[in-house]
Design an enzyme around this catalytic site. Structure first.
Site, PDB file in Angstrom:
ATOM      1  N   ASP A 116     -17.841  26.902 -40.703  1.00  0.00           N
ATOM      2  CA  ASP A 116     -16.391  27.558 -40.728  1.00  0.00           C
ATOM      3  C   ASP A 116     -15.575  26.531 -39.582  1.00  0.00           C
ATOM      4  O   ASP A 116     -16.170  25.962 -38.778  1.00  0.00           O
ATOM      5  CB  ASP A 116     -16.397  28.781 -40.304  1.00  0.00           C
ATOM      6  CG  ASP A 116     -14.955  29.488 -40.172  1.00  0.00           C
ATOM      7  OD1 ASP A 116     -14.349  29.251 -40.883  1.00  0.00           O
ATOM      8  OD2 ASP A 116     -14.853  30.389 -39.203  1.00  0.00           O
ATOM      9  N   ASP A 118     -12.051  27.565 -37.770  1.00  0.00           N
ATOM     10  CA  ASP A 118     -11.625  28.343 -36.593  1.00  0.00           C
ATOM     11  C   ASP A 118     -12.702  29.274 -35.791  1.00  0.00           C
ATOM     12  O   ASP A 118     -13.292  29.984 -36.462  1.00  0.00           O
ATOM     13  CB  ASP A 118     -10.541  29.143 -37.256  1.00  0.00           C
ATOM     14  CG  ASP A 118      -9.166  28.221 -37.754  1.00  0.00           C
ATOM     15  OD1 ASP A 118      -8.807  27.498 -37.290  1.00  0.00           O
ATOM     16  OD2 ASP A 118      -8.986  28.537 -39.057  1.00  0.00           O
TER      17      ASP A 118
END
Length: 589
Positions: A116, A118
């Protein structure tokens, strides 16, 4: 279980000696699928398995009671971070940077490692980024949703809230509970509820409350901390200023969520971050060496993020791009060389459902244009002049938007879901869905963990003292119960003994003193971790609800994604032994 979970001996990463260099696997030409690139990779993994007897593994199991704190090289400002594959690699790893294992995971079986962006690769600075989110939300509440102008003078304490809390929307309460869903700490706004109030509200029903949506909101991401703090402020304001906010507590929370969504929808937050990434994002010089090491080991790497391409490119340039003399990074596509596939606008957690029929578009990195694909294969365009030339871009990585996990598996030639390790920060959006629905292997990033485990190790003597106080309370209580039993059932001789009532009074006085001493010592220990909510992974002597979720769904968990760079890419992660209460005092010694 407190000691067992965190105070394990630091792992010694022993460098592997190999006779042949593993080739860096890159595709220089653009192809409609990456599937033709990985058959050799799968062979490589099989051949490695056959030679596994010659491989030296290390584990996280506790081999000694002695805790060592030898630090690895700092990543801050270090041009050559100390990764495992470097000549100076293989050091003992500081407890705060270790990877902890819930379920055995042999990295030699992993074909692709995904990330991922963020709060995983990009760690935002709470003092600037969360404050920015908070201020934007307050302005939306006042200017768009009609809340009192007094809110504009409020400030945000980014240290106050922690993950793992539950918001009671109906009552305006914020709760911390243990793994059995018993409420241990509760606040109404910023006012702590007494034990009696907690029991009467949450502990006296015939049917146990599930504490789930829609009546409750789960604060399980770092993005949620600002909205939880604002909700507590609104609860206090409403209680102290009758009539100024006509909405009830549930409506207030709904308005806060709407204001947060408005901030994201109009791009307020991301525009500010894009202007000055260094102000809002922590630099980590170990990201590129980690990605290089994974790719040199023969694994595919991929990025799946809900952020769209324009913002993703800015953030990843900041994290992985070359720095100029003034410390800035020029906006280009060099960072794409570290990934085989990048999926933006993925709409997780829906992305993890194969039946999700979301279309997959190819993204032209230079223009941001979306191009139709047939499950990742470029489709002929009606007007070919619309497709911009890609002469300046090395297409060793394919960039997409939307789609679902089926598309990703096809692009990476994934034969089994268990061949994928996915690293994320969201317990539900990243870890639970990918683990429970797909069977991917998972690693959860918990930035708060680093300081917590280091503090745990300094408080081992305190924990021993707490256990002694607890044992003392138990011993005194047992004596009291025995005397009362004797007075009730053992006949007239005991009743005529004048010493018994005096002894009972003395013991009851000692019991109260022991109770108060234990309670005070426990509170002091609790506040060393956090002044309000205590230890992230504990509530009293029980694992917290958050810790329970980590244990259930994360195969691995650690404080930073780049802690992967401190371990061999072929490491076999093994969990520590589980202990039942009847075993702990015997087998954990």
């Amino acid at each position: 279980m407190y000691y067992e979970m965190f105070c394990t001996e630091p792992t010694i990463c022993t460098p592997l000696i190999v006779s042949e260099k593993i080739l860096h696997f890159h595709s220089r030409g653009f192809s409609s699928s990456i599937s033709d690139r990985f058959p050799s990779r799968r062979k490589q993994f099989r051949s490695r398995e056959e030679s596994s007897n010659n491989q030296l593994y290390t584990s996280n199991t506790m081999g000694s009671k002695t805790m060592q704190f030898e630090k690895t090289s700092s990543n801050e400002g270090d041009k050559h971070p100390c990764v495992w594959s470097s000549p100076e690699g293989g050091q003992r790893i500081d407890i705060g940077k270790q990877i902890f294992c819930n379920r055995s995971l042999n990295m030699r079986n992993i074909v692709a490692v995904g990330f991922d962006m963020d709060y995983t690769l990009a760690q935002y600075k709470p003092e600037t980024f969360e404050s920015l989110a908070y201020e934007g939300t307050v302005k939306k509440l006042v200017h768009d949703l009609g809340y009192p102008a007094e809110l504009l003078s409020w400030s945000f304490d980014w240290t106050y809230m922690v993950r793992g809390l539950v918001l009671d929307k109906k009552r305006g309460n914020i709760l911390k509970m243990d793994r059995h869903k018993y409420v241990k700490v509760a606040y109404h706004g910023f006012k702590e509820l007494s034990k009696e109030e907690k029991v009467s509200t949450y502990g006296s029903t015939l049917i146990r409350d599930a504490f789930d949506e829609p009546e409750y909101a789960l604060i399980d991401t770092l993005f949620s901390l600002a909205e939880a703090y604002l909700f507590a402020q609104l609860v206090d304001f409403k209680d102290n200023n009758p009539g100024k906010i006509p909405a009830d507590y549930s409506r207030m929370y709904k308005d806060v969520r709407a204001a947060v969504d408005l901030c994201h929808r109009d791009g307020t937050l991301k525009k500010m971050v894009a202007k000055d990434p260094e102000r809002y994002i922590n630099e980590d010089s170990s990201i590129v060496p980690m990605l290089k090491m994974l790719r040199d080991s023969g694994r595919a790497t991929f990025l799946v993020t809900n952020s769209l391409w324009d913002y993703t490119n800015i953030v990843m340039n900041f994290l992985c791009g070359p720095r100029s003399v003034d410390g800035c990074s020029a906006l280009n596509f060099d960072w794409l060389q570290y990934f085989d596939v990048v999926v933006t606008g993925s709409a997780k957690p829906g992305f993890f459902h194969d039946e999700n029929r979301s279309n997959l578009f190819e993204v032209d990195p230079e223009s941001g244009m979306l191009l139709n694909t047939d499950n990742g294969t470029p489709m002929p365009q009606v007007d070919t002049s619309l497709r911009l030339p890609l002469k300046s871009l090395d297409k060793s990585c394919q960039v997409f938007q939307g789609g679902n996990v089926g598309h990703l598996h096809k692009l990476l030639s994934i034969e089994s879901s268990s061949q994928v390790l996915y690293v994320g920060d969201h317990i539900y959006g990243d870890i639970l869905r990918s683990k429970k629905v797909l069977g991917w292997r998972t690693m959860l990033v918990v930035p708060e963990l680093e300081k917590e485990v280091e503090l745990l190790c300094t408080l081992r003597e305190t924990r021993k003292e707490l256990q002694l106080l607890r044992n003392k309370r138990d011993h005194i209580e047992d004596q009291i119960h025995h005397l009362k039993w004797s007075l009730r059932f053992d006949g007239k001789d005991i009743l005529n003994n004048e010493k018994i009532p005096a002894e009972l009074d003395k013991l009851e006085s000692e019991q109260e003193g022991a109770r108060l001493s234990h309670q005070q010592a426990q509170r002091v220990c609790h506040q060393k971790f956090h002044k309000v909510w205590g230890q992230l992974m504990k509530t009293g002597y029980q694992n917290s609800r958050f810790a329970h979720q980590v244990e259930r769904f994360a195969c691995l968990y650690t404080s930073q994604v780049t802690n992967l760079s401190l371990y061999s890419p072929d490491k076999y992660y093994r969990p520590s032994e589980d202990f039942m209460p009847h075993e702990f005092d015997i087998l954990s010694l």
